[in-house]
Design an enzyme around this catalytic site. Structure first.
Site, PDB file in Angstrom:
ATOM      1  CD  GLU A 115      -2.500   1.886  -3.440  1.00  0.00           C
ATOM      2  OE1 GLU A 115      -3.418   2.893  -4.003  1.00  0.00           O
ATOM      3  OE2 GLU A 115      -1.657   2.264  -2.703  1.00  0.00           O
ATOM      4  CG  ASP A 170      -2.023   1.365   1.512  1.00  0.00           C
ATOM      5  OD1 ASP A 170      -3.156   0.986   0.565  1.00  0.00           O
ATOM      6  OD2 ASP A 170      -1.516   1.870   2.410  1.00  0.00           O
TER       7      ASP A 170
HETATM    8  C1  GLC Z   1      -3.670   3.453  -0.641  1.00  0.00           C
HETATM    9  C2  GLC Z   1      -5.492   2.701  -0.456  1.00  0.00           C
HETATM   10  C3  GLC Z   1      -6.326   3.930  -0.050  1.00  0.00           C
HETATM   11  C4  GLC Z   1      -5.833   4.359   1.726  1.00  0.00           C
HETATM   12  C5  GLC Z   1      -4.618   5.347   1.616  1.00  0.00           C
HETATM   13  C6  GLC Z   1      -3.493   5.209   3.146  1.00  0.00           C
HETATM   14  O1  GLC Z   1      -3.816   4.473  -1.109  1.00  0.00           O
HETATM   15  O2  GLC Z   1      -5.941   2.269  -1.642  1.00  0.00           O
HETATM   16  O3  GLC Z   1      -7.784   3.324   0.605  1.00  0.00           O
HETATM   17  O4  GLC Z   1      -6.443   5.866   1.512  1.00  0.00           O
HETATM   18  O5  GLC Z   1      -3.237   4.253   0.682  1.00  0.00           O
HETATM   19  O6  GLC Z   1      -2.743   4.032   3.402  1.00  0.00           O
END
Ligand code: GLC
Length: 659
Positions: free
Chosen positions: A340, A298
């Site tokens: 991500e 993430d």
């Molecule tokens: C990522 C997640 C998102 C979250 C962010 C902080 O972008 O997809 O939903 O708010 O991380 O953890």
């Protein structure tokens, strides 16, 4: 260049020579002779991938030999604790290292509570997933979050406990085992840029515990925060402006500005401190031993900060991810990482290891560009921007692959580069504004029912929330009882998924899209969710709607069956395996996205997607040549041939493959 010791031996090699005799002994004791041999071989294979980033990140701050020893002992302990069943899986994955690139791979993404209530109830719902062809299940954040607001679970208070509302760690392990029995891999989020403010590391840091010194960052006054913020774009400008939050207990009780890229209760870890990296390594390898096969890494672009930059995508982020990746796979070779990284296309490919020289990093990454371009093409009824932008992307290493998707739990941010917009004579800002207008329904005659997320009145920037079905016009058509508009909405949804299923990469179905589930305003009744309109597109699964999925007279039946078919046909097409890049073609129509895939083990594949609502002609020669291709799947059956042209129906798609 590889660093050399004074004796001319590469530094990694000499560090290993010093460490090996002792570690080998420990490995035999912990694992037995045969497993120890495999473990040490993995270390040797990964040695440079561990040593080089360790040295690059920490040489100035710590003793690299010592860090190497500690890191390897952490993964040795994890290897020793690895359950037998997972060791078998490791063995299978080592025999079949490209398992995640198979054409049969297909993902599904859901929230446990919204999908089935609790982890205990999940195995009973696996039939639904199997029916769709799922081989990979991403369960949205499920580790124990802080109490109160928790950013949809992205504020983790304990990496080793499951959110008690969803179940227990033992139940998560049982779910992982049930998934393995169904040939499905478990994916969970690893929120590693930050922890919740309530995490024990954060509490210990705040209390001045020396073992946790420098785990987070705090400044006594605004000097440094102001200097950093001058170049950092805001993530949540409306309710969490800036990247720092005032914490009265910080700085030894005098108060300080703590680094909080996201919400104020999510405190950024300081990875320039090797203790943080080692601590996180412990958490990942522990979770891997519970049966997690894919870690969704993430928000990784934010993991390293540098003054005068956007504090995203710094080179050290890649060192860190490479380091964690190499180490975790020494203990658990079945594990892969998924990046991500919602960043520009030029920055994105690095997370798959595409650097000046390739380096193993994440095996998977969200193809955020493709997703954004699909929506852009739908709105503009024009595929030129997608064609130009996708053609300009750098290739990814053959050992990596994309995760392709239409919708996820986040807002859609319009990562359309100005260069790509200019290539088709458009203005980046103007186009992004158009997309916001279109999907929020402000644009005249737009069928979309989205909502603006994080609108920034100062810059005019905004992103979009809403389910795929609502953004495609299905919600507005149902309200108006307009059957023709409804069919167009369904076709838009299927059109986008047809690309996600055949562009190359693991396609992800976002929960509810298979039933065309619409926006859910229910979040407004919950004070913890009400301020975040991303909940609009996180509706609870509608099992009554699911019960209608086989009835072709219903909306659900019309969507479910066609989506399932995409997966069925995909599984029969080896050209859709990962490991080979698509080539975006110029098919002679502005409205049609056309791409070809070749895989060394199969004939070619050509996909066509017409984003306009009227038929479009493409040049048959460019697309397929004559004779050798057959239609594998089409939204409307075989395409009409007019002379040397193929006619793709409005909002229609076609998949051609060589036999
Ligand atoms: C990522 C997640 C998102 C979250 C962010 C902080 O972008 O997809 O939903 O708010 O991380 O953890």
């Amino acid at each position: 260049m590889t660093a050399l010791d004074p004796g001319g031996v590469p530094a990694a090699e000499s560090a290993w020579q010093r460490l090996r005799p002792q570690l080998a002994e420990e490995a035999v004791t912990a694992l037995g002779a045969a497993e120890a041999d495999a473990f040490l071989t993995r270390v040797e294979v990964a040695l440079v991938d561990v040593h080089a980033p360790l040295a690059a990140l920490y040489a100035g701050r710590a003793d690299v030999d010592d860090l190497l020893g500690r890191a390897l002992r952490t993964v040795l302990a994890a290897a020793a604790a690895r359950p037998d069943e997972l060791r078998l899986l490791d063995r299978r994955r080592e025999i079949d290292p490209h398992w995640f690139q198979r054409e049969g791979m297909q993902g599904y993404v859901c929230y446990v509570d919204r999908f089935c209530g609790t982890l205990g109830q999940l195995p009973a719902r696996l039939d639904h997933l199997a029916e769709l062809g799922t081989t990979y299940l991403h369960l949205m954040p499920l580790l124990r979050p802080r109490e109160g607001e928790n950013d949809g679970g992205y504020a983790v208070a304990d990496y080793r406990e499951v959110d008690p509302r969803l179940g227990t760690m033992a139940e998560l392990e049982a779910v992982a085992a049930a998934l393995r029995r169904h040939d499905m891999s478990l994916c969970i989020d690893l929120v590693l840029n930050h922890t919740a403010a309530e995490h024990p590391w954060a509490r210990a840091w705040l209390a001045g515990d020396p073992a946790y010194a420098d785990f987070y960052t705090a400044y006594p006054d605004r000097t440094m925060p102001n200097a950093y913020e001058a170049t950092i774009p805001e993530v949540f400008p409306d309710r969490a402006p800036g990247s720092f939050s005032w914490v009265p207990e910080a700085c030894g009780g005098a108060g300080g500005w703590v680094w909080t890229t996201f919400w104020s209760y999510q405190w950024d870890l300081d990875y320039s401190n090797p203790e943080v990296t080692l601590a996180m390594l412990g958490e990942i390898s522990w979770l891997a031993n519970r049966g997690v096969e894919v870690f969704r890494m993430d928000a990784i672009p934010f993991m390293w900060k540098r003054l005068g930059t956007s504090c995203q995508n710094e080179p050290e982020v890649h060192d860190l991810v490479q380091l964690l990746h190499a180490l975790v796979r020494i203990a658990a070779p079945a594990v892969v990482f998924k990046a991500e990284a919602i960043v520009s296309p030029d920055d994105l490919v690095g997370y798959l290891g595409a650097h000046e020289r390739e380096r193993p990093e994440c095996e998977l990454a969200y193809h955020n560009q493709l997703m954004v371009l699909l929506w852009s093409s739908v709105a503009a009824q024009d595929a030129r921007l997608a064609t130009a932008a996708l053609r300009r992307m750098r290739p990814i290493p053959s050992g990596a692959t994309w995760v392709t998707y239409v919708r996820g739990h986040d807002d859609i941010g319009w990562a359309v580069s100005d260069t790509d917009a200019a290539a088709i004579g458009a203005d980046g800002d103007g186009h992004r504004r158009f997309l916001n207008d279109f999907f929020s329904g402000r644009f005249p005659h737009s069928p979309a029912r989205g909502a603006l997320f994080q609108e920034n009145p100062l810059t005019g920037d905004a992103r979009i929330s809403g389910t795929a079905a609502s953004l495609c016009g299905i919600e507005s058509a149902l309200e108006r009882g307009d059957e023709a508009a409804l069919e167009r909405g369904i076709r838009r949804l299927l059109l986008m998924y047809s690309v996600a299923f055949s562009f190359g990469g693991i396609p992800l179905l976002y929960m509810g899209d298979e039933l065309a589930m619409r926006n859910d305003a229910g979040y407004l009744d919950d004070p913890e969710r009400a301020p975040d309109n991303r909940w609009l597109h996180r509706p609870p699964m509608d099992w009554d709607a699911a019960a209608r999925r086989h009835d072709p007279a219903t909306l659900e039946g019309r969507v479910f069956d066609r989506l399932r078919r995409l997966g069925q046909v995909r599984r029969s097409l080896p050209a859709l395996r990962g490991g080979a890049e698509p080539t975006v073609l110029d098919a002679g129509s502005d409205r049609v996205l056309a791409w070809r895939r070749r895989h060394p083990r199969s004939g070619s594949f050509v996909g066509l997607a017409n984003f306009s609502s009227v038929p479009a002609s493409v040049d048959a020669d460019t697309v397929t040549g004559f004779g050798t291709y057959r239609l594998a799947l089409g939204s409307d059956g075989p395409l009409q041939v007019h002379g040397r042209e193929l006619v793709v129906p409005g909002l229609g798609f076609a998949w051609y493959a060589e036999p």
